[in-house]
Motif scaffolding. Structure first.
Motif, PDB file in Angstrom:
ATOM      1  N   VAL A   1       2.726  -6.013  -1.165  1.00 49.43           N
ATOM      2  CA  VAL A   1       3.806  -5.610  -1.055  1.00 49.43           C
ATOM      3  C   VAL A   1       4.399  -6.415   0.155  1.00 49.43           C
ATOM      4  N   ALA A   2       3.877  -7.162   0.874  1.00 49.19           N
ATOM      5  CA  ALA A   2       4.799  -8.140   2.199  1.00 49.19           C
ATOM      6  C   ALA A   2       4.880  -9.403   1.161  1.00 49.19           C
ATOM      7  N   ALA A   3       4.131  -9.739   0.065  1.00 47.46           N
ATOM      8  CA  ALA A   3       3.548 -11.294  -0.424  1.00 47.46           C
ATOM      9  C   ALA A   3       4.506 -11.387  -2.178  1.00 47.46           C
ATOM     10  N   ALA A   4       4.895  -9.870  -2.623  1.00 51.50           N
ATOM     11  CA  ALA A   4       5.152  -9.964  -3.777  1.00 51.50           C
ATOM     12  C   ALA A   4       6.552  -9.572  -3.881  1.00 51.50           C
ATOM     13  N   ASP A   5       6.809  -8.386  -2.765  1.00 50.97           N
ATOM     14  CA  ASP A   5       7.807  -8.088  -2.902  1.00 50.97           C
ATOM     15  C   ASP A   5       8.264  -7.335  -4.230  1.00 50.97           C
ATOM     16  N   ALA A   6       7.323  -6.230  -4.405  1.00 48.33           N
ATOM     17  CA  ALA A   6       7.282  -5.963  -5.846  1.00 48.33           C
ATOM     18  C   ALA A   6       7.731  -4.409  -6.043  1.00 48.33           C
ATOM     19  N   PRO A   7       8.596  -4.185  -7.046  1.00 47.76           N
ATOM     20  CA  PRO A   7       8.902  -2.889  -6.520  1.00 47.76           C
ATOM     21  C   PRO A   7       7.987  -2.103  -7.335  1.00 47.76           C
ATOM     22  N   ALA A   8       8.154  -0.522  -6.171  1.00 45.63           N
ATOM     23  CA  ALA A   8       6.861   0.925  -6.230  1.00 45.63           C
ATOM     24  C   ALA A   8       6.654   0.588  -8.501  1.00 45.63           C
ATOM     25  N   LYS A   9       7.346   0.720  -9.011  1.00 43.96           N
ATOM     26  CA  LYS A   9       7.007   0.776 -10.671  1.00 43.96           C
ATOM     27  C   LYS A   9       5.701  -0.547 -10.836  1.00 43.96           C
ATOM     28  N   ARG A  10       5.543  -1.078 -10.064  1.00 39.04           N
ATOM     29  CA  ARG A  10       4.799  -1.960 -10.172  1.00 39.04           C
ATOM     30  C   ARG A  10       3.473  -2.173  -9.549  1.00 39.04           C
ATOM     31  N   ILE A  11       3.205  -1.122  -8.559  1.00 40.74           N
ATOM     32  CA  ILE A  11       2.352  -0.203  -8.279  1.00 40.74           C
ATOM     33  C   ILE A  11       2.034   0.718  -8.480  1.00 40.74           C
TER      34      ILE A  11
ATOM     35  N   ALA B   1       4.303   1.954 -16.982  1.00 40.65           N
ATOM     36  CA  ALA B   1       5.802   1.990 -15.992  1.00 40.65           C
ATOM     37  C   ALA B   1       6.144   0.231 -15.963  1.00 40.65           C
ATOM     38  N   GLY B   2       5.416  -0.669 -16.373  1.00 44.54           N
ATOM     39  CA  GLY B   2       6.166  -1.572 -16.290  1.00 44.54           C
ATOM     40  C   GLY B   2       5.439  -2.684 -17.036  1.00 44.54           C
ATOM     41  N   PRO B   3       5.764  -2.639 -18.309  1.00 47.96           N
ATOM     42  CA  PRO B   3       5.346  -3.111 -20.064  1.00 47.96           C
ATOM     43  C   PRO B   3       5.986  -4.452 -19.580  1.00 47.96           C
ATOM     44  N   ASP B   4       6.712  -5.593 -18.813  1.00 49.61           N
ATOM     45  CA  ASP B   4       7.066  -7.069 -18.545  1.00 49.61           C
ATOM     46  C   ASP B   4       5.489  -7.459 -17.852  1.00 49.61           C
ATOM     47  N   LEU B   5       5.307  -7.032 -17.116  1.00 50.90           N
ATOM     48  CA  LEU B   5       4.244  -7.645 -16.423  1.00 50.90           C
ATOM     49  C   LEU B   5       2.882  -9.028 -17.136  1.00 50.90           C
ATOM     50  N   THR B   6       3.108  -9.569 -15.962  1.00 51.36           N
ATOM     51  CA  THR B   6       2.869 -10.945 -17.059  1.00 51.36           C
ATOM     52  C   THR B   6       1.339 -10.991 -16.030  1.00 51.36           C
ATOM     53  N   ALA B   7       1.091 -10.765 -14.797  1.00 53.77           N
ATOM     54  CA  ALA B   7       0.394 -10.648 -14.005  1.00 53.77           C
ATOM     55  C   ALA B   7      -0.459  -9.652 -13.291  1.00 53.77           C
ATOM     56  N   ILE B   8      -1.797  -9.309 -13.265  1.00 60.44           N
ATOM     57  CA  ILE B   8      -2.513  -7.704 -12.409  1.00 60.44           C
ATOM     58  C   ILE B   8      -3.124  -8.598 -11.444  1.00 60.44           C
ATOM     59  N   VAL B   9      -2.479  -7.617 -10.050  1.00 62.82           N
ATOM     60  CA  VAL B   9      -3.425  -8.227  -9.055  1.00 62.82           C
ATOM     61  C   VAL B   9      -4.094  -7.049  -8.575  1.00 62.82           C
ATOM     62  N   ALA B  10      -5.619  -6.785  -8.405  1.00 66.00           N
ATOM     63  CA  ALA B  10      -6.190  -6.249  -8.498  1.00 66.00           C
ATOM     64  C   ALA B  10      -7.163  -5.604  -7.677  1.00 66.00           C
ATOM     65  N   GLY B  11      -7.490  -4.259  -7.244  1.00 61.74           N
ATOM     66  CA  GLY B  11      -7.744  -4.433  -5.808  1.00 61.74           C
ATOM     67  C   GLY B  11      -9.154  -4.596  -4.933  1.00 61.74           C
ATOM     68  N   ASN B  12     -10.096  -4.905  -6.310  1.00 63.99           N
ATOM     69  CA  ASN B  12     -11.555  -5.535  -6.471  1.00 63.99           C
ATOM     70  C   ASN B  12     -12.215  -5.511  -7.716  1.00 63.99           C
ATOM     71  N   ASP B  13     -12.719  -6.533  -7.795  1.00 66.88           N
ATOM     72  CA  ASP B  13     -13.380  -7.116  -8.691  1.00 66.88           C
ATOM     73  C   ASP B  13     -14.145  -5.976  -9.897  1.00 66.88           C
ATOM     74  N   LEU B  14     -14.169  -4.739  -9.597  1.00 64.32           N
ATOM     75  CA  LEU B  14     -14.634  -3.548 -10.573  1.00 64.32           C
ATOM     76  C   LEU B  14     -13.304  -3.179 -11.545  1.00 64.32           C
ATOM     77  N   ILE B  15     -11.843  -3.131 -10.131  1.00 61.93           N
ATOM     78  CA  ILE B  15     -10.824  -2.477 -10.997  1.00 61.93           C
ATOM     79  C   ILE B  15     -10.367  -3.731 -11.771  1.00 61.93           C
ATOM     80  N   ALA B  16     -10.623  -5.010 -11.515  1.00 60.85           N
ATOM     81  CA  ALA B  16     -10.419  -5.695 -12.178  1.00 60.85           C
ATOM     82  C   ALA B  16     -10.608  -5.589 -13.486  1.00 60.85           C
ATOM     83  N   LEU B  17     -12.534  -5.917 -13.930  1.00 60.15           N
ATOM     84  CA  LEU B  17     -12.632  -4.988 -15.078  1.00 60.15           C
ATOM     85  C   LEU B  17     -11.867  -4.349 -15.824  1.00 60.15           C
ATOM     86  N   GLY B  18     -11.745  -2.950 -15.367  1.00 65.04           N
ATOM     87  CA  GLY B  18     -11.119  -2.157 -15.816  1.00 65.04           C
ATOM     88  C   GLY B  18     -10.399  -2.761 -16.238  1.00 65.04           C
TER      89      GLY B  18
END
Length: 334
Positions: A200-210, A231-248
């Motif tokens: 939140v601090a680094a990306a200043d993203a709206p709630a719909k992107r989380i 909620a946000g079909p325009d996303l071009t990148a996703i930061v996952a909370g950990n590696d297992l979430i990233a595989l999901g």
């Protein structure tokens, strides 16, 4: 050596100190009375000679068991085995054994294990299961590993979650991404909370992107990513909370006909084994798994030696590992 079995006198003679000094150096409760150099030499001599303190006799003298309880949430999660290895090695250098328990993420099972281990006269605990709002008995030395409590009253060893997320967001921004989403881990755990707050601090993203995953697992990451895409079909990148979430995330994106990284870049956190062999190999943050466990064991030994000392929080540095799952935003490619 009597009957071929090394004694404390053998250890002392090898180092050139009095047997009492060697005994104090080998006992975590009295080690602080001996110089660090002498402690190191005594520990090395004991290792070379194969000396092991008589645990039964020492237990009668000191009312301690030389056993520490180690409780983790999920042995199937690849982040924990190397941490446990570090814990075991750290305990072993102090003459302690690890009594390991696995909760499968069940708080009731965690309470049962704590009670059972207390019944075995365990000297202290290293917990990887704690939630942010957990409270702990002041009478039992405890250290949190890869977790911390909001109260700050319990010693802990964690990786620098904030620095890791900041490095990821910086990488994605440098690649031209402006629509970055986050699939956060459970907010009841400090790892999920700290990484979410850092995003939140680094990306200043709206709630719909989380979106918030119910667990640090592939299935939970898959479900949360689908909600995020809705909620946000325009996303071009996703930061996952950990590696297992990233595989999901990988699986969810594929189900929507989206490619990694051609359509959406994905990052993880922890650098667990084999994520470098995924297709594409996962960009992630490497945490010092073994060192986290080793420092937790040493911190517990210090806590057992001085239970009244202020709670110490150790935060170990992390490293960004850039791989094929991240690429320049499509519109910025030549």
């Amino acid at each position: 050596m009597s009957d071929g079995v090394p004694t404390i006198k053998d250890v002392a003679d090898r180092v050139g100190v009095h047997a009492g000094t060697a005994s104090r150096a080998l006992n975590p409760a009295t080690r602080g009375k001996v110089s660090a150099r002498t402690v190191s030499r005594v520990l090395e001599a004991a290792r070379v000679l194969g000396y092991s303190p008589n645990s039964a006799a020492r237990s009668l003298r000191t009312r301690t068991s030389s056993v520490a309880g180690v409780i983790i949430p999920d042995l199937r999660n690849p982040v924990f085995p190397p941490i446990v290895r570090g814990v075991e090695d750290g305990l072993r250098e102090a003459g302690y054994l690890a009594l390991l328990g696995n909760t499968d993420g069940d708080p009731e099972r965690a309470r049962e294990l704590l009670a059972a281990m207390r019944g075995q006269r365990t000297d202290g605990f290293i917990l990887a299961t704690s939630r942010r709002d957990d409270t702990f008995s002041a009478g039992m030395p405890t250290v949190l590993v890869n977790r911390r409590a909001d109260s700050g009253s319990v010693p802990s060893v964690t990786a620098d979650n904030a620095a890791g997320v900041q490095a990821i967001v910086r990488l994605l921004t440098d690649l031209g991404h402006t629509h970055i989403g986050h699939v956060a881990g459970p907010q009841t755990l400090s790892t999920g909370w700290e990484r979410y707050r850092a995003f939140v601090a680094a990306a200043d993203a709206p709630a719909k992107r989380i979106a918030f995953a119910d667990a640090f697992s592939e299935d939970a990451g898959h479900a949360a990513t689908l909600r995020l895409l809705d909620a946000g079909p325009d996303l071009t990148a996703i930061v996952a909370g950990n590696d297992l979430i990233a595989l999901g995330c990988y699986a969810a994106l594929a189900s929507r006909g989206l490619r990694v990284p051609e359509d959406v870049s994905v990052t993880g956190f922890n650098d667990i084994p084999f994520v470098d062999r995924q297709r594409p190999a996962l960009t992630t943050v490497r945490i010092p798994h073994y060192d986290i466990g080793l420092e937790a064991a040493r911190l517990l030994m210090a806590r057992i030696g001085d239970p009244a000392a202020p709670a110490k929080r150790i935060v170990l540095p992390v490293e960004l590992v850039s791989r094929a799952s991240t690429a320049r935003r499509r519109e910025d490619r030549p």
